[in-house]
Design an enzyme around this catalytic site. Structure first.
Site, PDB file in Angstrom:
ATOM      1  CG  ASP A  44      -1.729  -1.235   1.392  1.00 61.06           C
ATOM      2  OD1 ASP A  44      -2.240  -1.756   0.394  1.00 61.06           O
ATOM      3  OD2 ASP A  44      -1.841  -1.714   2.543  1.00 61.06           O
ATOM      4  N   GLY A 123     -10.595  -8.341   7.838  1.00 60.07           N
ATOM      5  CA  GLY A 123     -11.930  -8.886   7.670  1.00 60.07           C
ATOM      6  C   GLY A 123     -13.019  -8.197   8.462  1.00 60.07           C
ATOM      7  CB  ALA A 160     -13.663   4.159   8.603  1.00 63.69           C
ATOM      8  CB  ILE A 161      -9.487   0.937   6.023  1.00 67.50           C
ATOM      9  CG1 ILE A 161     -10.048   0.067   4.894  1.00 67.50           C
ATOM     10  CG2 ILE A 161      -9.865   0.376   7.380  1.00 67.50           C
ATOM     11  CD1 ILE A 161      -9.433  -1.324   4.856  1.00 67.50           C
ATOM     12  CD1 TRP A 180     -12.567  -5.509   0.463  1.00 69.64           C
ATOM     13  CD2 TRP A 180     -13.932  -7.241   0.088  1.00 69.64           C
ATOM     14  NE1 TRP A 180     -11.838  -6.460  -0.215  1.00 69.64           N
ATOM     15  CE2 TRP A 180     -12.657  -7.544  -0.451  1.00 69.64           C
ATOM     16  CE3 TRP A 180     -14.946  -8.188  -0.011  1.00 69.64           C
ATOM     17  CZ2 TRP A 180     -12.386  -8.745  -1.107  1.00 69.64           C
ATOM     18  CZ3 TRP A 180     -14.658  -9.393  -0.644  1.00 69.64           C
ATOM     19  CH2 TRP A 180     -13.412  -9.656  -1.187  1.00 69.64           C
ATOM     20  CD1 TRP A 181     -19.665  -4.092   5.633  1.00 65.00           C
ATOM     21  CD2 TRP A 181     -17.481  -4.430   5.263  1.00 65.00           C
ATOM     22  NE1 TRP A 181     -19.202  -4.957   6.602  1.00 65.00           N
ATOM     23  CE2 TRP A 181     -17.875  -5.182   6.410  1.00 65.00           C
ATOM     24  CE3 TRP A 181     -16.159  -4.494   4.858  1.00 65.00           C
ATOM     25  CZ2 TRP A 181     -17.002  -5.971   7.135  1.00 65.00           C
ATOM     26  CZ3 TRP A 181     -15.272  -5.277   5.573  1.00 65.00           C
ATOM     27  CH2 TRP A 181     -15.691  -6.008   6.694  1.00 65.00           C
ATOM     28  CD  GLU A 211      -9.126  -3.810  -0.370  1.00 62.77           C
ATOM     29  OE1 GLU A 211      -9.696  -3.731   0.732  1.00 62.77           O
ATOM     30  OE2 GLU A 211      -8.334  -4.727  -0.645  1.00 62.77           O
TER      31      GLU A 211
END
Length: 319
Positions: A44, A123, A160-161, A180-181, A211
Site C-alpha cells: 500500500d 476482515g 473506514a480504511i 469492501w462492504w 478498495e
C-alpha cells in the site's frame, strides 16, 4: 483489507544519456516502468515528493513504514512515523495489535503535510481513520497527532480504511475512503481541521472486492482509481487496478464503456503479469507517476514497490 525513473522529460533523458558515458545510468525507460533498486519491499505505498527534493513512500506496517529516494529509483528505509501505537486507537478498534497501521496517504496542502492512515483488523469494518500533520520538510522529525477523522462499526455499510486526500479544482479538500462492504465513499473536509463536514456519498461498489481509492483531477475530469479483487494472498492475490472518471468530484464515475462504478464498472489499468501478481494499493503523484505494490512470483510472492509513468491519451490513463 490489508497486510502488513527515470522520468520521460527531456532533462531526465539528457541526464541518463550523460550518465551512460560514465557507465552510471541504472534506469530503464522501457515502457515507462522505473527500474527500482534498494529497499523495495512494500504494501500500500503512498508516493509523494518533497518539492523538487527527494521522493518518499509511506506504507502499511508497524508505525507506518517510510522509504526515501533522492531520484525515485534507489530506495532506502527511513524509519517509521509512530514509535508506538497511540492510546486512542484502542478506543475505536479494540482488536488492533498495538502499532499495526494500514494504507497511509500523504499530501501537502495549505502549508502542511497531512498524513491519513487506517486502524483496523483483517476482515472487520470496526475501523477508524486517523490524521497526523507536520510543517516544513518531510525530512524533519515529528508528526502532530490530530486524532480521529472517521470511524465505522459493524452497524455501518462502509469500512473506514484506505483514506486518500483529494483536492478539487476549486482547491477544496475531500476524503475518499472505503474497502469492501458497500464500497467507496467520499466526504467533504473542513479546510481548517481537515476533518469531515457534511454527509457521505457512495461513489463506487462491486461484489468480490473494491478498495484503495485514489482520485486525481486532470483536464476537467476527476479520475477514480481503485483496487478490485482480493489482496494479501501472495501469488494467489487477484487484485487489479481499475478506474473511471467524472466531471464532478462526487460522481457519477463512469468507465471507458460508460458503466457506472456504482454498478460494478471500472476499466482495468493493470492486471499484473507472470512475475507481478495482484497489483494494487495504488497511489498517484501529480497525474504522471503511479506507484503500487505487486507480489513477486520470482521471490515467493513477496510484495514489492512498482513505479511507472502514467500516460494519458484521449482523456484516459495507461502505462
Amino acid at each position: 483489507m490489508k497486510i502488513p525513473h527515470a522520468r520521460r522529460s527531456l532533462s531526465g533523458l539528457a541526464r541518463c544519456t550523460a550518465a551512460l558515458f560514465l557507465g552510471l545510468c541504472v534506469s530503464s525507460l522501457h515502457a515507462g516502468h522505473w527500474a527500482l533498486t534498494g529497499s523495495v519491499g512494500v504494501h500500500d505505498p503512498s508516493i509523494t515528493r518533497d518539492g523538487s527534493g527527494p521522493y518518499w513512500v509511506f506504507a502499511t506496517g508497524q508505525g507506518i513504514h517510510v522509504k526515501r529516494s533522492s531520484n525515485g529509483l534507489a530506495w532506502a528505509d527511513n524509519g517509521q512515523v509512530f514509535g508506538s501505537g497511540l492510546a486512542w486507537w484502542k478506543t475505536y478498534v479494540p482488536g488492533n495489535s498495538g502499532n499495526d497501521v494500514w494504507a497511509p496517504d500523504v499530501r501537502y496542502y495549505n502549508g502542511k503535510w497531512w498524513l491519513y492512515y487506517s486502524i483496523s483488523t483483517f476482515g472487520s469494518n470496526t475501523s477508524c481513520i486517523g490524521l497526523a500533520s507536520k510543517t516544513g520538510s518531510l525530512s524533519n522529525s515529528g508528526w502532530t497527532d490530530n486524532g480521529l477523522v472517521i470511524r465505522s462499526t459493524s452497524s455501518n455499510s462502509y469500512n473506514a480504511i484506505d483514506p486518500n486526500l483529494v483536492i478539487d479544482a476549486a482547491n477544496q479538500p475531500w476524503l475518499v475512503f472505503g474497502s469492501w462492504w458497500n464500497g467507496i465513499y467520499l466526504t467533504r473536509l473542513d479546510s481548517a481541521t481537515m476533518k469531515p463536514t457534511g454527509s457521505l456519498t457512495n461513489i463506487a461498489k462491486r461484489s468480490g472486492g473494491i478498495e484503495a481509492p485514489h482520485i486525481v483531477y486532470r483536464s476537467g475530469y476527476y479520475y477514480l482509481f481503485v483496487s478490485i479483487g482480493v489482496c494479501c494472498q501472495g501469488v494467489n492475490s487477484t487484485y487489479k487496478i481499475a478506474y473511471g472518471r467524472s466531471a464532478s468530484v462526487t460522481g457519477p464515475y463512469l468507465d471507458k464503456n460508460g458503466v457506472n462504478m456504482l454498478s460494478s464498472g471500472g476499466t482495468v489499468l493493470d492486471a499484473g503479469n507472470a512475475q507481478w501478481k495482484g497489483p494494487g494499493g495504488q497511489s498517484i503523484h501529480g497525474t504522471g507517476v503511479i506507484a503500487r505494490h505487486a507480489y513477486d512470483a520470482n521471490a515467493n510472492g513477496a510484495p514489492k514497490l512498482l513505479i511507472s509513468d502514467l500516460n494519458w491519451s484521449g482523456g484516459w490513463p495507461s502505462y
